[in-house]
Design a protein around this motif. Structure first.
Motif, PDB file in Angstrom:
ATOM      1  N   PRO A   1       0.798  20.042   2.190  1.00 24.20           N
ATOM      2  CA  PRO A   1       1.263  19.505   3.473  1.00 24.20           C
ATOM      3  C   PRO A   1       1.206  17.990   3.487  1.00 24.20           C
ATOM      4  CG  PRO A   1      -0.961  20.378   3.673  1.00 24.20           C
ATOM      5  CD  PRO A   1      -0.481  20.746   2.296  1.00 24.20           C
ATOM      6  N   GLY A   2       1.736  17.390   4.534  1.00 24.76           N
ATOM      7  CA  GLY A   2       1.721  15.941   4.661  1.00 24.76           C
ATOM      8  C   GLY A   2       0.308  15.384   4.761  1.00 24.76           C
ATOM      9  N   TYR A   3       0.226  14.087   4.602  1.00 29.40           N
ATOM     10  CA  TYR A   3      -1.075  13.412   4.583  1.00 29.40           C
ATOM     11  C   TYR A   3      -0.909  12.065   5.262  1.00 29.40           C
ATOM     12  CZ  TYR A   3      -5.061  10.829   2.614  1.00 29.40           C
ATOM     13  OH  TYR A   3      -6.184  10.062   2.445  1.00 29.40           O
ATOM     14  N   ASP A   4      -1.861  11.718   6.106  1.00 28.85           N
ATOM     15  CA  ASP A   4      -1.775  10.458   6.856  1.00 28.85           C
ATOM     16  C   ASP A   4      -2.879   9.506   6.456  1.00 28.85           C
ATOM     17  OD1 ASP A   4       0.468  10.875   8.466  1.00 28.85           O
ATOM     18  OD2 ASP A   4      -0.677  12.073   9.890  1.00 28.85           O
ATOM     19  N   ILE A   5      -2.481   8.300   6.082  1.00 30.80           N
ATOM     20  CA  ILE A   5      -3.394   7.167   6.006  1.00 30.80           C
ATOM     21  C   ILE A   5      -2.583   5.955   6.422  1.00 30.80           C
ATOM     22  CG2 ILE A   5      -2.957   6.859   3.541  1.00 30.80           C
ATOM     23  CD1 ILE A   5      -5.761   5.601   3.333  1.00 30.80           C
ATOM     24  N   ALA A   6      -3.067   5.204   7.363  1.00 34.24           N
ATOM     25  CA  ALA A   6      -2.312   4.085   7.917  1.00 34.24           C
ATOM     26  C   ALA A   6      -2.125   2.981   6.884  1.00 34.24           C
ATOM     27  CB  ALA A   6      -3.016   3.539   9.146  1.00 34.24           C
ATOM     28  N   ILE A   7      -0.964   2.342   6.948  1.00 31.97           N
ATOM     29  CA  ILE A   7      -0.688   1.215   6.045  1.00 31.97           C
ATOM     30  C   ILE A   7      -1.782   0.166   6.149  1.00 31.97           C
ATOM     31  CG2 ILE A   7       0.905  -0.702   5.598  1.00 31.97           C
ATOM     32  CD1 ILE A   7       3.152   1.131   6.585  1.00 31.97           C
ATOM     33  N   GLU A   8      -2.197  -0.110   7.379  1.00 34.23           N
ATOM     34  CA  GLU A   8      -3.181  -1.165   7.594  1.00 34.23           C
ATOM     35  C   GLU A   8      -4.579  -0.795   7.104  1.00 34.23           C
ATOM     36  OE1 GLU A   8      -2.415   0.839  11.676  1.00 34.23           O
ATOM     37  OE2 GLU A   8      -1.323   0.353   9.830  1.00 34.23           O
ATOM     38  N   ASP A   9      -4.813   0.519   6.887  1.00 35.90           N
ATOM     39  CA  ASP A   9      -6.146   0.965   6.448  1.00 35.90           C
ATOM     40  C   ASP A   9      -6.217   1.251   4.955  1.00 35.90           C
ATOM     41  OD1 ASP A   9      -6.989   0.849   9.083  1.00 35.90           O
ATOM     42  OD2 ASP A   9      -6.483   2.945   9.486  1.00 35.90           O
ATOM     43  N   ALA A  10      -5.070   1.347   4.286  1.00 39.63           N
ATOM     44  CA  ALA A  10      -5.048   1.680   2.862  1.00 39.63           C
ATOM     45  C   ALA A  10      -5.449   0.456   2.032  1.00 39.63           C
ATOM     46  CB  ALA A  10      -3.661   2.157   2.453  1.00 39.63           C
ATOM     47  N   PRO A  11      -6.067   0.674   0.873  1.00 43.87           N
ATOM     48  CA  PRO A  11      -6.468  -0.465   0.028  1.00 43.87           C
ATOM     49  C   PRO A  11      -5.264  -1.154  -0.595  1.00 43.87           C
ATOM     50  CG  PRO A  11      -6.894   1.612  -1.098  1.00 43.87           C
ATOM     51  CD  PRO A  11      -6.488   1.971   0.292  1.00 43.87           C
ATOM     52  N   ALA A  12      -5.268  -2.483  -0.591  1.00 43.89           N
ATOM     53  CA  ALA A  12      -4.184  -3.278  -1.185  1.00 43.89           C
ATOM     54  C   ALA A  12      -4.618  -3.718  -2.580  1.00 43.89           C
ATOM     55  CB  ALA A  12      -3.874  -4.479  -0.306  1.00 43.89           C
TER      56      ALA A  12
ATOM     57  N   THR B   1       0.803  -1.229   0.000  1.00 41.56           N
ATOM     58  CA  THR B   1       0.000   0.000   0.000  1.00 41.56           C
ATOM     59  C   THR B   1       0.835   1.277   0.000  1.00 41.56           C
ATOM     60  OG1 THR B   1      -0.216  -0.070   2.416  1.00 41.56           O
ATOM     61  CG2 THR B   1      -1.927  -1.184   1.130  1.00 41.56           C
ATOM     62  N   PRO B   2       2.055   1.295   0.573  1.00 45.79           N
ATOM     63  CA  PRO B   2       2.839   2.537   0.513  1.00 45.79           C
ATOM     64  C   PRO B   2       3.180   3.008  -0.897  1.00 45.79           C
ATOM     65  CG  PRO B   2       3.674   1.135   2.260  1.00 45.79           C
ATOM     66  CD  PRO B   2       2.679   0.316   1.493  1.00 45.79           C
ATOM     67  N   ASN B   3       3.044   2.137  -1.900  1.00 42.75           N
ATOM     68  CA  ASN B   3       3.293   2.594  -3.266  1.00 42.75           C
ATOM     69  C   ASN B   3       2.348   3.724  -3.672  1.00 42.75           C
ATOM     70  OD1 ASN B   3       5.523   1.126  -4.194  1.00 42.75           O
ATOM     71  ND2 ASN B   3       4.291  -0.685  -4.657  1.00 42.75           N
ATOM     72  N   LEU B   4       1.204   3.850  -2.990  1.00 41.08           N
ATOM     73  CA  LEU B   4       0.235   4.893  -3.317  1.00 41.08           C
ATOM     74  C   LEU B   4       0.129   5.968  -2.239  1.00 41.08           C
ATOM     75  CD1 LEU B   4      -2.685   2.711  -4.751  1.00 41.08           C
ATOM     76  CD2 LEU B   4      -0.999   4.032  -6.030  1.00 41.08           C
ATOM     77  N   ILE B   5       0.514   5.649  -0.996  1.00 36.79           N
ATOM     78  CA  ILE B   5       0.252   6.548   0.134  1.00 36.79           C
ATOM     79  C   ILE B   5       0.866   7.934  -0.030  1.00 36.79           C
ATOM     80  CG2 ILE B   5       0.825   6.915   2.570  1.00 36.79           C
ATOM     81  CD1 ILE B   5       0.165   3.981   3.072  1.00 36.79           C
ATOM     82  N   PRO B   6       2.164   8.076  -0.397  1.00 38.77           N
ATOM     83  CA  PRO B   6       2.767   9.426  -0.337  1.00 38.77           C
ATOM     84  C   PRO B   6       2.378  10.356  -1.470  1.00 38.77           C
ATOM     85  CG  PRO B   6       4.373   7.870  -1.157  1.00 38.77           C
ATOM     86  CD  PRO B   6       3.159   7.066  -0.788  1.00 38.77           C
ATOM     87  N   TRP B   7       1.653   9.883  -2.467  1.00 38.76           N
ATOM     88  CA  TRP B   7       1.443  10.720  -3.648  1.00 38.76           C
ATOM     89  C   TRP B   7       0.410  11.809  -3.443  1.00 38.76           C
ATOM     90  CZ3 TRP B   7       5.533  10.591  -6.078  1.00 38.76           C
ATOM     91  CH2 TRP B   7       6.271   9.416  -6.174  1.00 38.76           C
ATOM     92  N   GLN B   8      -0.135  11.911  -2.216  1.00 40.08           N
ATOM     93  CA  GLN B   8      -0.936  13.081  -1.883  1.00 40.08           C
ATOM     94  C   GLN B   8      -0.060  14.316  -1.665  1.00 40.08           C
ATOM     95  OE1 GLN B   8      -4.247  13.363  -1.709  1.00 40.08           O
ATOM     96  NE2 GLN B   8      -4.712  11.235  -2.175  1.00 40.08           N
ATOM     97  N   PHE B   9       1.228  14.076  -1.329  1.00 42.71           N
ATOM     98  CA  PHE B   9       2.110  15.214  -1.032  1.00 42.71           C
ATOM     99  C   PHE B   9       3.495  15.103  -1.648  1.00 42.71           C
ATOM    100  CE2 PHE B   9       2.623  12.124   2.386  1.00 42.71           C
ATOM    101  CZ  PHE B   9       3.994  12.002   2.491  1.00 42.71           C
TER     102      PHE B   9
END
Length: 473
Positions: free
Chosen positions: A82-93, A67-75
């Motif tokens: 600014p930064g953006y938080d979504i937990a690894i365990e909550d992001a869609p796989a 899931t981290p392959n998609l997480i940081p692309w909000q910022f």
């Protein structure tokens, strides 16, 4: 020992004050770490392309690790956001099997960060993985200052080599941080070995830093050879080659074995896709234009090398950069007044080799992917030799050391506040003061506690720095 603990504390604070995966390639590093620690060192075939590079592979781990392959692309790559938080365990796989851009890179650094991923695919494992990288880096920097004390030389050059960008990399699970810190330790300890010393701890530092440097990134063996040769040139009381090889044959045998392994990995694994170029058929500029572009790229790389706190999108505050740059130039200039002819030759060759490395890397990247992909962190293992060589060429008085270390601390806090600005409010014109009043993102422990810890941990490094003994003045 106390200095190493203080440096680790500073890296840990930086780790907590930036969003997860804000470091360059950090999602790919996290996924690679999860695969390596579970026994999958490379992964399976992934067709190369201009978008996905030559080194991407599929790895067969829990898809939630992907899931981290998609997480940081909000910022990431957008410094005004600014930064953006979504937990690894909550992001869609969504990616099955998971892929990582680091698939064909050497595995050693990912073993360390991989320990954190054993906790499973969630935010806590990523934070522990970051701290594992910080632990190795802090230990190497402690070794470097230990080596300088053994040489009865001021450690200020080591501290000046630890730029804010290196602290950031060490706090964000990046193999380049281990490579840089291993290079700092090797620049510091190699003259002891070259002089023929059999002192046990120094040989341990040399063996450890050399092995980590060789095995961490593809250029590691080349950096090892350059550092060793230039330290040999610069050391006036050097032993003859045979006198040097005999007592240290075990260490050099280990280093030779690691070089052979690294060379095999480079040819058989890392370079697996490099022959059929995905850029074939695309328009190309002339070699002369490529070289000119690479040379024009050098000021940008130097800026990145000192401090960039994102995916090459977040340069450190300009005022802090100017102060640090002037301090470094004064240090090198003062060193030139005291250096021996051998040391001056080593310094000049080091500068020339660094320029050649930039050109060679950019030519290689352009041939493969039609862009100039050299980054500041790629040349830092060589650049750190400049302050170490310069600072070791003359005797430091205590008040000089206090001034230099205090200036380093000021720059580090200023850089940290710049990183906080980038991720709490984004860099939008003159909005620097918004970081205190109108934050869109907050560090995991809160803004003001994090600022306090940044100041206190920096002060700890400054106070616990191994200043020269009074007898050395």
């Amino acid at each position: 020992m106390n200095f190493g603990v203080a440096v680790f504390a500073l890296m840990a604070v930086w780790s907590l004050m930036t969003p997860l995966f804000s470091g360059p390639d950090e999602p790919a590093n996290y996924i690679k770490s999860a695969a390596v620690i579970r026994g999958e060192w490379v992964g399976s075939e992934f067709p190369p392309s201009l978008q996905m590079s030559y080194w991407t592979t599929y790895v067969h781990v829990n898809p939630q690790f992907g899931t981290p392959n998609l997480i940081p692309w909000q910022f990431a790559s957008f410094p005004d956001r600014p930064g953006y938080d979504i937990a690894i365990e909550d992001a869609p796989a969504n990616d099955v099997p998971t892929w990582t851009n680091m698939g064909r890179y050497p595995v050693l650094p990912f073993i360390f960060s991989g320990v954190g991923t054993l906790l499973g695919p969630h935010d806590m494992s990523a934070r522990v993985a970051r701290l594992m990288t910080s632990t190795i880096c802090a230990a190497l920097l402690a070794m470097a200052t230990f080596a300088m004390r053994r040489r009865k030389i001021s450690s200020v050059g080591v501290l000046m080599a630890v730029v804010p960008g290196t602290i950031f990399l060490a706090s964000t699970m990046n193999p380049s941080a281990i490579e840089i810190c291993a290079a700092i330790a090797m620049w510091s300890v190699s003259p002891i070995v070259i002089s023929g010393s059999l002192e046990r701890w120094s040989t341990f530092v040399f063996a450890t830093s050399g092995s980590l440097l060789i095995l961490t990134r593809p250029l590691g063996p080349a950096f090892y050879v350059v550092i060793l040769l230039l330290c040999y040139v610069a050391t006036s009381n050097r032993a003859k080659l045979m006198q040097l090889a005999r007592p240290h044959w075990r260490i050099f045998s280990v280093h030779l074995a690691t070089i052979l392994f690294a060379a095999w990995w480079y040819l058989a694994i890392y370079s697996f896709h490099l022959s059929p170029k995905v850029s074939a058929g695309l328009p190309s500029i002339s070699i002369r234009s490529q070289i000119e572009s690479a040379l024009r790229h050098i000021p940008t790389l130097l800026d990145q090398a000192v401090g960039n706190f994102g995916w090459l999108d977040s340069p450190m505050p300009r005022g802090a950069l100017v102060i640090f740059s002037f301090a470094s130039l004064i240090l090198i200039g003062r060193g030139l007044l005291s250096m021996t002819r051998r040391e001056i030759i080593a310094l000049l060759v080091l500068a020339a080799v660094t320029v050649l490395l930039v050109v060679a890397q950019d030519l290689n990247y352009y041939a493969l992917l039609r862009n100039f992909g050299s980054q500041g962190r790629h040349i830092v293992p060589l650049l750190v030799g400049l302050p170490i060589l310069a600072a070791g060429s003359f005797t430091w008085k205590r008040n000089w050391e206090v001034a230099a270390v205090g200036l380093w601390g000021l720059v580090m806090v200023w850089a940290g506040l710049g990183a906080l600005r980038r991720y709490t409010v984004g860099i939008n014109g003159d909005n620097a003061m918004d970081v205190f009043t109108d934050r869109a993102w907050n560090p995991v422990l809160g803004f003001w506690p994090t600022v306090m810890m940044l100041v206190l941990s920096t002060m700890a490094v400054v106070c616990l720095f191994p200043y020269s003994r009074p007898s050395a003045e």
